[in-house]
Design an enzyme around this catalytic site. Structure first.
Site, PDB file in Angstrom:
ATOM      1  N   CYS A 135       0.828  -1.206   0.000  1.00  0.00           N
ATOM      2  CA  CYS A 135       0.000   0.000   0.000  1.00  0.00           C
ATOM      3  C   CYS A 135       0.867   1.263   0.000  1.00  0.00           C
ATOM      4  O   CYS A 135       1.515   1.552  -0.993  1.00  0.00           O
ATOM      5  CB  CYS A 135      -0.965  -0.039   1.186  1.00  0.00           C
ATOM      6  SG  CYS A 135      -2.344   1.121   1.021  1.00  0.00           S
ATOM      7  N   HIS A 189      -3.558  -5.357  -0.048  1.00  0.00           N
ATOM      8  CA  HIS A 189      -3.282  -5.856   1.304  1.00  0.00           C
ATOM      9  C   HIS A 189      -3.292  -7.386   1.362  1.00  0.00           C
ATOM     10  O   HIS A 189      -4.353  -7.998   1.499  1.00  0.00           O
ATOM     11  CB  HIS A 189      -4.322  -5.304   2.275  1.00  0.00           C
ATOM     12  CG  HIS A 189      -4.153  -3.846   2.546  1.00  0.00           C
ATOM     13  ND1 HIS A 189      -3.365  -3.368   3.566  1.00  0.00           N
ATOM     14  CD2 HIS A 189      -4.652  -2.752   1.917  1.00  0.00           C
ATOM     15  CE1 HIS A 189      -3.389  -2.053   3.566  1.00  0.00           C
ATOM     16  NE2 HIS A 189      -4.161  -1.646   2.565  1.00  0.00           N
ATOM     17  N   GLU A 243      -2.422  -9.081   3.856  1.00  0.00           N
ATOM     18  CA  GLU A 243      -2.785  -9.469   5.220  1.00  0.00           C
ATOM     19  C   GLU A 243      -4.282  -9.290   5.477  1.00  0.00           C
ATOM     20  O   GLU A 243      -4.743  -9.447   6.617  1.00  0.00           O
ATOM     21  CB  GLU A 243      -1.987  -8.623   6.221  1.00  0.00           C
ATOM     22  CG  GLU A 243      -2.587  -7.300   6.614  1.00  0.00           C
ATOM     23  CD  GLU A 243      -2.717  -6.288   5.480  1.00  0.00           C
ATOM     24  OE1 GLU A 243      -3.482  -5.329   5.622  1.00  0.00           O
ATOM     25  OE2 GLU A 243      -2.040  -6.438   4.442  1.00  0.00           O
TER      26      GLU A 243
END
Length: 383
Positions: A259, A349, A351
């Site tokens: 990001c 992302h 995660e």
């Protein structure tokens, strides 16, 4: 919610006003109004530091069904400046819920508004772009021209240096799960809690460092790799993080960014960044891998992007690099990979909580990058 509702107003920079009811804390708040298309995961959204100084509009029509728990926070607090929903749930219906969403918003002094036509509002933002806005309720309500003037006097997101407002004040360590295989220095520009957890599951001891850290601080922890986190604001303001990234590349320490970290790496490689019309914020955004053609459905939250063309190669101060991923919707740069130094990044992302998880194997790619490099002094000392 009580039967008696307190009037509230969402006021946009261009003078458009949406009326509704107070939700959460009462008062006044200012920020950039943006929309998030996620149908789930509102708790993770609210506690994501990347939303610093933003008023988030949820496009899902009903929000708050699962209440608020003490397990899913991505940081120690709610970071959004304001919150806009259409139909807030009256009663949470999850066994994990500890309290209602409106209670948590009020407890953390987050000014919100409900009963807003979020479909019309989202279309307005898509057509006119993300812009400054304010939520006003209770004693914060004023005459329309006064509220518009307050919004117009607030700072824009372009040029905003916000990473220093969300970074950790002191370094901390997230230990590896099981045997420690590698040690990673994670530069906290607004890191989410699930990122160190994902690294720890792969046998990585994560040293989370403040945004002001120096290359000596990275080397002092014996880092086998460096991680650049997500974060808020304009990447052009992050001269320190960009110089730190250059120092990491010069030393050929394996590096992975996500990001905001993708934009930091890009600027270190010589690319420019620009503010998007309304950004990407949601959990269903398709990204294409230029090397394989494979499409991943990803979670994203960014209002700035890197300049570049899908699949394009370019020369950098650190050798050849390439645009490794791009958005299937609009061609936006979604990833970089260096050819001559061990570094890569993505705009989305891996995660992601509450999902999707298509990109989660990128953490394994980071492990492979560290495995393929010559063992560091720190590794040798542990062997």
């Amino acid at each position: 919610m009580s039967a008696t509702r307190t009037p509230a107003a969402l006021v946009l920079e261009d003078g458009r006003i949406f009326r509704g009811s107070a939700y959460g804390a009462h008062g006044r708040t200012l920020g950039e109004v943006v929309f998030c298309t996620g149908m789930t995961g509102y708790q993770e959204t609210l506690t994501d530091p990347s939303y610093r100084r933003q008023i988030v509009v949820q496009t899902a029509p009903q929000i708050g069904n699962t209440g608020w728990n003490d397990e899913d926070d991505e940081s120690a607090r709610i970071w959004v400046s304001g919150y806009v929903v259409r139909d807030p749930a009256r009663t949470p219906s999850s066994w994990r819920s500890k309290r209602g969403l409106d209670e948590e918003l009020a407890a953390q002094d987050v000014v919100g508004i409900s009963d807003v036509d979020t479909r019309t509002l989202t279309r307005h933002i898509r057509e006119h772009g993300a812009m400054r806005a304010g939520v006003f309720s209770g004693d914060g309500l004023a005459a329309d021209d006064e509220m518009v003037a307050a919004v117009a006097a607030s700072p824009p997101m372009a040029g905003a240096d916000l990473a220093g407002e969300v970074t950790t004040a002191q370094p901390y360590v997230v230990p590896a799960a099981g045997e420690t295989r590698f040690r990673v220095a994670a530069l906290d520009l607004g890191i989410k809690a699930n990122t160190p957890r994902q690294l720890a599951r792969r046998g990585i001891e994560v040293h989370v460092l403040p945004a002001t850290s120096t290359v000596d601080d990275l080397l002092a922890v014996g880092a086998d790799g460096v991680f650049l986190s997500n974060g808020p604001g304009d990447p052009e303001t992050q001269s320190h993080a960009i110089e730190l990234t250059k120092a990491t590349l010069q030393r050929e320490i394996p590096l992975f960014g996500i990001c905001f970290g993708n934009q930091i790496l890009g600027r270190a490689l010589g690319l420019g960044t620009y503010k998007m019309r309304y950004g990407h914020r949601g959990i269903n955004i398709p990204v294409i891998d230029a090397a394989t053609g494979r499409v991943a459905i990803t979670a994203q939250n960014h209002g700035f992007a890197l300049e570049g063309e899908p699949g394009g190669r370019f020369d950098s101060p650190f050798g050849t690099a390439e645009v490794s991923h791009h958005c299937a919707n609009d061609g936006t740069v979604e990833g970089l990979r260096c050819v001559d130094v061990p570094a890569f990044s993505v705009q989305y992302h891996p995660e992601a909580a509450a999902g999707p998880h298509d990109a989660n194997p990128l953490f394994d790619d980071f492990v492979s990058l560290m495995q393929n490099r010559r063992p560091s002094t720190a590794q040798e000392a542990r062997q």
